[in-house]
Design a protein around this motif. Structure first.
Motif, PDB file in Angstrom:
ATOM      1  N   LEU A  52       8.006  25.233   0.125  1.00 12.44           N
ATOM      2  CA  LEU A  52       7.771  25.965  -1.121  1.00 12.44           C
ATOM      3  C   LEU A  52       9.072  26.339  -1.824  1.00 12.44           C
ATOM      4  O   LEU A  52       9.157  26.330  -3.047  1.00 12.44           O
ATOM      5  N   TRP A  53      10.085  26.685  -1.040  1.00 10.50           N
ATOM      6  CA  TRP A  53      11.354  27.059  -1.645  1.00 10.50           C
ATOM      7  C   TRP A  53      12.147  25.848  -2.127  1.00 10.50           C
ATOM      8  O   TRP A  53      12.945  25.957  -3.049  1.00 10.50           O
ATOM      9  N   ARG A  54      11.949  24.709  -1.496  1.00  9.09           N
ATOM     10  CA  ARG A  54      12.642  23.491  -1.935  1.00  9.09           C
ATOM     11  C   ARG A  54      11.652  22.330  -1.892  1.00  9.09           C
ATOM     12  O   ARG A  54      11.687  21.503  -0.979  1.00  9.09           O
ATOM     13  N   PRO A  55      10.719  22.257  -2.881  1.00 12.21           N
ATOM     14  CA  PRO A  55       9.702  21.204  -2.857  1.00 12.21           C
ATOM     15  C   PRO A  55      10.339  19.813  -2.884  1.00 12.21           C
ATOM     16  O   PRO A  55      11.318  19.568  -3.580  1.00 12.21           O
ATOM     17  N   GLY A  56       9.765  18.900  -2.122  1.00 14.18           N
ATOM     18  CA  GLY A  56      10.229  17.518  -2.149  1.00 14.18           C
ATOM     19  C   GLY A  56      11.019  17.150  -0.916  1.00 14.18           C
ATOM     20  O   GLY A  56      10.853  17.712   0.173  1.00 14.18           O
ATOM     21  N   GLU A  57      11.924  16.212  -1.112  1.00 12.75           N
ATOM     22  CA  GLU A  57      12.610  15.570  -0.002  1.00 12.75           C
ATOM     23  C   GLU A  57      13.450  16.530   0.831  1.00 12.75           C
ATOM     24  O   GLU A  57      13.408  16.491   2.069  1.00 12.75           O
ATOM     25  N   LEU A  58      14.229  17.402   0.187  1.00 14.35           N
ATOM     26  CA  LEU A  58      15.116  18.268   0.950  1.00 14.35           C
ATOM     27  C   LEU A  58      14.336  19.300   1.747  1.00 14.35           C
ATOM     28  O   LEU A  58      14.695  19.608   2.895  1.00 14.35           O
ATOM     29  N   GLY A  59      13.255  19.844   1.187  1.00 11.26           N
ATOM     30  CA  GLY A  59      12.438  20.790   1.938  1.00 11.26           C
ATOM     31  C   GLY A  59      11.800  20.152   3.157  1.00 11.26           C
ATOM     32  O   GLY A  59      11.772  20.738   4.247  1.00 11.26           O
ATOM     33  N   LEU A  60      11.277  18.936   2.983  1.00  8.12           N
ATOM     34  CA  LEU A  60      10.720  18.211   4.119  1.00  8.12           C
ATOM     35  C   LEU A  60      11.783  17.947   5.174  1.00  8.12           C
ATOM     36  O   LEU A  60      11.541  18.083   6.379  1.00  8.12           O
ATOM     37  N   ASP A 321      22.518  13.040   1.339  1.00 10.98           N
ATOM     38  CA  ASP A 321      23.730  13.739   0.927  1.00 10.98           C
ATOM     39  C   ASP A 321      23.960  14.996   1.752  1.00 10.98           C
ATOM     40  O   ASP A 321      25.100  15.356   2.053  1.00 10.98           O
ATOM     41  N   ALA A 322      22.892  15.673   2.120  1.00 10.18           N
ATOM     42  CA  ALA A 322      23.027  16.940   2.835  1.00 10.18           C
ATOM     43  C   ALA A 322      23.239  16.772   4.330  1.00 10.18           C
ATOM     44  O   ALA A 322      23.880  17.617   4.964  1.00 10.18           O
ATOM     45  N   TYR A 323      22.728  15.693   4.902  1.00 14.85           N
ATOM     46  CA  TYR A 323      22.726  15.583   6.358  1.00 14.85           C
ATOM     47  C   TYR A 323      23.415  14.345   6.914  1.00 14.85           C
ATOM     48  O   TYR A 323      23.811  14.335   8.081  1.00 14.85           O
ATOM     49  N   VAL A 324      23.557  13.298   6.126  1.00 11.16           N
ATOM     50  CA  VAL A 324      23.996  12.022   6.695  1.00 11.16           C
ATOM     51  C   VAL A 324      25.318  11.558   6.100  1.00 11.16           C
ATOM     52  O   VAL A 324      26.342  11.542   6.771  1.00 11.16           O
TER      53      VAL A 324
END
Length: 429
Positions: A52-60, A321-324
């Protein structure tokens, strides 16, 4: 009463405007959805808050990396289903990306908010890199490379296998082993570059030294390999010494922009150009052009994405971008070819090997899953989950033609026009 899964299923279907193809298992032990489908495990209410706070790919991704979401069953099947509902319906308002702005699904969002509990945003997993601008300076590139490659050589050995090649293999047959396919890829590159005894090769982004060793051992080349990773360099130097090739292979911790001892007869850039960045790609191509002698060859092995409708709009893959790959950027192969030509190269061959990467990634995922307890011990549970998700999702992306990988062979053709290329194309096959 155990009914969280049923409520969650109803709200998600209302939100997405489509039946959920997966079965849901909620934190209270309840399940709902097709009985034979793979199971998406929602382990706690925090998973909902992340979405809910980050809908989409990054939240998942945050929910997966933190362990708040899991899969019981075929991970590829779940990712394939989620991709169809979320990532590949980008213009449909009934996606997680557009849900908060869609009047028709606000009731569903309110229902999820009530299920999620306290409205505070959960902290991102510690494996997430803080977002920076894509400057691609020497310092920022070193930090990005260190984040990705200095995970630990033992971890990479577990995933990549004995070949220690971290790029797309070249499969003569699906029945080949990963090591055979990676050996065939290195040999294919060597033949495209026409490596011979005494050939001076620069391997840009040399990794753990596999291409450098192959070129020196199998073709008698004299090789300089450069990497920004201290751990890779130490590992590669030991391999070179163990092979008795220290007189022919030098491994440096060095930025390609600082290499000043050309000219070289050939340059290999295998899975490195994705780190360069679109704004600096022409400078990268010109730097390699300047390092080649007239008639020298460049083999650029690079992942590319499909063209967008609006190429002026800047987009990143939030999870990657955030993890890899912090600051990694993909470009369409057409742009890559144009940039190489603008730098002065004559592009002589472009070979797409997209399907080969899907197969390679599935072998890496199988290695990771087979050695899962050891992978967790060598890194962390979150880091191991990052790699499992990243490689499995990437395999599907290659298989579904969302991204591709190409080998571009280019020549610094002299003013005389004598390229040195054979009359018959692809004599290396």
């Amino acid at each position: 009463m155990q009914d969280a899964a049923l409520r969650l299923k109803a709200l998600m279907e209302q939100l997405l405007g489509a039946p959920l193809p997966v079965r849901i298992r909620a934190w209270d032990g309840s399940e709902a959805g097709p009985p034979e489908a793979p199971v998406l495990v929602v382990r706690n209410r925090r998973a909902l808050r992340r979405l809910l706070w980050r809908p989409g790919e990054l939240g998942l991704a945050r929910a997966w990396v933190s362990g708040d979401l899991a899969v019981d069953g075929d991970l590829y099947a779940v990712l394939d289903m989620v991709a169809g509902l979320v990532w590949e319906r980008g213009e449909d308002a009934r996606t997680l990306r557009g849900a908060l702005a869609d009047r028709e699904v606000r009731a569903a969002v309110r229902g999820l908010v009530r299920m999620a509990g306290p409205p505070l945003p959960p902290a991102p997993p510690r494996e997430e890199v803080r977002r920076r601008t894509h400057l691609h300076t020497r310092r920022s590139d070193r930090r990005a490379i260190s984040h990705h490659y200095d995970v630990g050589n033992d971890f990479y050995e577990l995933v990549l296998g004995p070949s220690m090649v971290y790029s797309c293999a070249y499969w003569q047959s699906p029945e080949s082993t990963l090591e055979e396919a990676q050996g065939d890829k290195l040999e294919l590159i060597a033949r495209k570059l026409d490596l011979k005894p005494g050939t001076r090769l620069l391997d840009v982004g040399c990794g753990w030294g596999s291409m450098a060793i192959h070129a020196a051992r199998e073709h008698g080349a004299s090789v300089v390999g450069v990497t920004l990773s201290q751990e890779q360099a130490a590992y590669a130097r030991k391999r070179v010494a163990d092979e008795g090739l220290t007189d022919r292979v030098e491994i440096r911790v060095q930025d390609y922009r600082d290499v000043g001892d050309g000219p070289y007869d050939a340059i290999s850039s295998i899975g490195m150009a994705e780190h360069v960045g679109s704004e600096r790609y022409l400078a990268y191509a010109r730097a390699l052009f300047a390092l080649l002698r007239p008639g020298g060859r460049l083999l650029n092995h690079q992942i590319g994405r499909r063209p967008r409708r609006d190429e002026s709009a800047y987009e990143i893959d939030e999870f990657i971008d955030a993890y890899v790959f912090p600051d990694g950027e993909l470009a369409p192969v057409g742009r890559t070819v144009s940039q190489l030509e603008t730098a002065g190269f004559e592009v002589r061959d472009v070979e797409s090997i997209r399907e080969h990467y899907g197969l390679t990634l599935r072998h890496w995922v199988a290695n990771l899953e087979a050695g899962w307890p050891e992978a967790v011990r060598l890194t962390s549970p979150g880091r191991a989950r990052v790699w499992r998700l990243y490689m499995a999702a990437s395999a599907l992306a290659f298989e579904r033609n969302r991204i591709g990988v190409d080998q571009v062979l280019a020549v610094r053709t002299p003013d005389s026009g004598a390229s040195g290329m054979p009359l018959r194309a692809r004599t290396w096959n």
